[in-house]
Design a protein around this motif. Sequence first.
Motif, PDB file in Angstrom:
ATOM      1  N   LEU A  60       0.812  -1.214  -0.016  1.00 15.57           N
ATOM      2  CA  LEU A  60       0.056  -0.089   0.015  1.00 15.57           C
ATOM      3  C   LEU A  60       0.963   1.422  -0.013  1.00 15.57           C
ATOM      4  CD1 LEU A  60      -3.166  -0.958   2.528  1.00 15.57           C
ATOM      5  CD2 LEU A  60      -3.224  -0.162   0.154  1.00 15.57           C
ATOM      6  N   ASP A  65      -3.067   8.544  -2.351  1.00 11.55           N
ATOM      7  CA  ASP A  65      -4.087   7.983  -2.578  1.00 11.55           C
ATOM      8  C   ASP A  65      -4.346   6.868  -1.881  1.00 11.55           C
ATOM      9  OD1 ASP A  65      -6.312   7.468  -5.446  1.00 11.55           O
ATOM     10  OD2 ASP A  65      -6.534   7.237  -3.445  1.00 11.55           O
ATOM     11  N   GLU A 122      -7.523   5.513  -0.510  1.00 12.42           N
ATOM     12  CA  GLU A 122      -8.760   5.420  -0.241  1.00 12.42           C
ATOM     13  C   GLU A 122      -9.083   3.631   0.013  1.00 12.42           C
ATOM     14  OE1 GLU A 122     -11.298   6.196  -3.293  1.00 12.42           O
ATOM     15  OE2 GLU A 122     -10.076   5.196  -4.704  1.00 12.42           O
ATOM     16  N   GLY A 123      -8.171   2.901  -0.494  1.00 12.93           N
ATOM     17  CA  GLY A 123      -8.259   1.569  -0.375  1.00 12.93           C
ATOM     18  C   GLY A 123      -8.382   1.111   1.101  1.00 12.93           C
ATOM     19  N   VAL A 146      -9.902   2.298   3.628  1.00 15.68           N
ATOM     20  CA  VAL A 146     -11.242   2.335   3.927  1.00 15.68           C
ATOM     21  C   VAL A 146     -12.192   1.197   3.912  1.00 15.68           C
ATOM     22  CG1 VAL A 146     -13.449   3.900   4.108  1.00 15.68           C
ATOM     23  CG2 VAL A 146     -11.059   4.857   3.697  1.00 15.68           C
ATOM     24  N   SER A 147     -12.773   0.937   4.803  1.00 18.07           N
ATOM     25  CA  SER A 147     -13.371  -0.489   4.402  1.00 18.07           C
ATOM     26  C   SER A 147     -14.702  -0.196   3.957  1.00 18.07           C
ATOM     27  CB  SER A 147     -13.413  -1.491   5.658  1.00 18.07           C
ATOM     28  OG  SER A 147     -14.387  -0.967   6.523  1.00 18.07           O
ATOM     29  N   GLY A 186      -5.922   3.745  -7.663  1.00 19.54           N
ATOM     30  CA  GLY A 186      -6.257   4.195  -6.442  1.00 19.54           C
ATOM     31  C   GLY A 186      -6.199   2.843  -5.611  1.00 19.54           C
ATOM     32  N   ARG A 234      -9.449  -6.956  -3.804  1.00 14.46           N
ATOM     33  CA  ARG A 234      -9.445  -6.130  -2.801  1.00 14.46           C
ATOM     34  C   ARG A 234      -9.836  -6.714  -1.347  1.00 14.46           C
ATOM     35  NH1 ARG A 234     -11.467  -0.412  -4.330  1.00 14.46           N
ATOM     36  NH2 ARG A 234      -9.558   0.144  -3.034  1.00 14.46           N
ATOM     37  N   GLU A 253      -8.481  -6.070   1.161  1.00  9.01           N
ATOM     38  CA  GLU A 253      -8.438  -4.863   2.387  1.00  9.01           C
ATOM     39  C   GLU A 253      -9.773  -4.382   2.668  1.00  9.01           C
ATOM     40  OE1 GLU A 253      -7.064  -4.521  -0.681  1.00  9.01           O
ATOM     41  OE2 GLU A 253      -7.661  -2.367  -1.316  1.00  9.01           O
TER      42      GLU A 253
END
Lengths: 177, 495
Positions: free
Chosen positions: A165, A171, A173-174, A176-177, B97, B146, B148
């Motif tokens: 990450l 950036d 934002e990934g 945030v769940s 992103g 994804r 996460e």
Amino acid sequence: MEIILFIITALIALASALMVITRKSPIASVLFLVLTFVCIAVLYVMLGAQFIAAMQIIVYAGAIMVLFLFVLMLLNLRGNQGWENISPARIGLGFAAAGLLLLVAVAWLKTAGSMEVAGLDPEMGTVSAFGDVLFQRFLLPFEIASVLLLGAIIGVVAMIKRKPLAELGEDKEGKVS
Amino acid sequence: MTFNPTDILAIIPEIGILALAMIVILLELLSPRQEKLFQWVAAFGLIAVIALTVIFGNHGSAFSGMIALDGFSAFLIILITAVTAAVILMSGDYLRGTNIRHGEYYGMLMIASCGMMILVSATDLVTVFLGIETMSISLYVLAGLRPEKARSSEAALKYFLLGAFATGFLLYGMALIYGASGGKTNLAEIASAITRLDKAIPIHLYAGVGLISIGLLFKVAAFPFHFWSPDVYQGSPTPVTAFMSVAPKAAAFAAFLRIFGGALPDLGTVWIPVIWVVAAVTMTVGNITALAQKDIKRMLAYSSISHAGYLLLAVLASATYEVNKEAMAGMMFYFVAYALMNVGAFTVAILISRSREKGDYQIDDYKGLAAEHPWIAAGMAIFLISLSGIPPAIGFFGKLYVFSAAVKAGFVGLVVIAVLNSVVSVYYYLRIVVYMYMRPKEVSLSLKPSVVTLALIAICAVFILLGGVLPGKVMNLADQGATQSGLEKPVAMIR
């Protein structure tokens, strides 16, 4: 003679399949699964499918089950998560539904006509007959299976190996769940 | 029986897309940072695959009846390839992103499309099964890229467990049909074997048809096997959702039509009433539930369930010999329309959500969009109007062709239900249009659309309007394809 052998093997297969889903210890479940696979291999031999029977023992009962056992031992699962979480009402409903299905099935089978299945060539299960079919009539499906496995391999790598990450810069934002 | 070298020409599209997937994955290995490069290599490569499909498009049956590259499959292969290219182009901004590795992601998308290509051209139960599995396994992975995000993992796990279960049903059904038809797996041979059985249908043939329809109804997300789809659509990365809502659905419906319309029309009296009820409930449940959604991805998921209900009409109609080809052509046309409007709508949804802090997909975010970004709002309005099936757009003609085939096959009651459902669906599609044009904006969106995104929206909108003005052009192509691949002889209904 053959029918007796069939009944014994089939009963052991069914009983051990039932044990697989009712045992609390995952290790016991896996060992019963091995027993189920061995019984199914015996059924294959009785059908004249020696090659499939050998594959069943070598690949399923051998390699895959040993892998299962290793994973289970590494995870060190405790066998105490089972029926307690399911309410008796749901179990009762499940059995009621199964009973109804059995009733319908029996009623249906009684009125049903013949249950003839495809006749088999006695030579069908030998390695050479198997190879003949596999590499002529089923050549394309055989090759598609390799695409399927390739996709699965790439998929596993794609799910496990990813960019850290930190490389993303601002950036994030990934996260945030 | 033996291998004929020219058979390879029938799988040229599959070979092409697989080679392209390998090239993109290896490119990432060689130069991991050239993310734009992978995207363009993939997009132009897919255009080359489309060209190859056009050139070799009418090869016919090959590999001892395992696969057929005919008009029907070539049409759908081109559609699936085009959707894959569009999804790859819309993914670029989204992926930047995240920590997804671009090359592998594009590779998985293309392997999934390879599975779908096999599925749409499969004429044998074995290839149908392998096509479905290649497609599904790649989609399970894509849904969970994804980890996460808890929702993404949930989507992948749910999809995988339920999908594996449905595959079990499908395979057991195929085994029973194999046994009942005297050891046949080829769809045409099964059809003639069932005709030869005349009225002495063995009971396990019925069981096989039932189990196979459970497996296929799961793959197209029809009631009562649709519960996975809203959660999976919501949790998956959004470009993957756009992909899942169009391409796998088209592929699974093609297999549905080939198996039920091509191999089992003789048993129509048995499965038509069941699919009739399933179609009616599917479209109603999808539309009614969509009314209450606040998240645009979930809304589009329920909308896609209701569209699956409409498409089941084409499957039903295809079992009647006289309208078999018309039903096939109607379904092909419907998928062109559906692909254009869904790809467009999801492109806008990704664009809007990227301007939000948390990257969520609330329908409230669309309030006042027209004042700030009139062109994007206009594009979204076109997609939604087309989805609801209002005349000037292509979506109307999709419904018209499928419904008219169904009326000709005698399903008037079901078509009435479908038309009433379309009226209900207007409410939730046009609600977003009302939000965009007639509500004051609450928060400034400040979108930063890339050229590719804008181009995708513009292309989809233009083709929706063009297809709505000149539907005959697309329909001619679909007709040609269906004429090549439809039923060749009338079937005698049993009982």
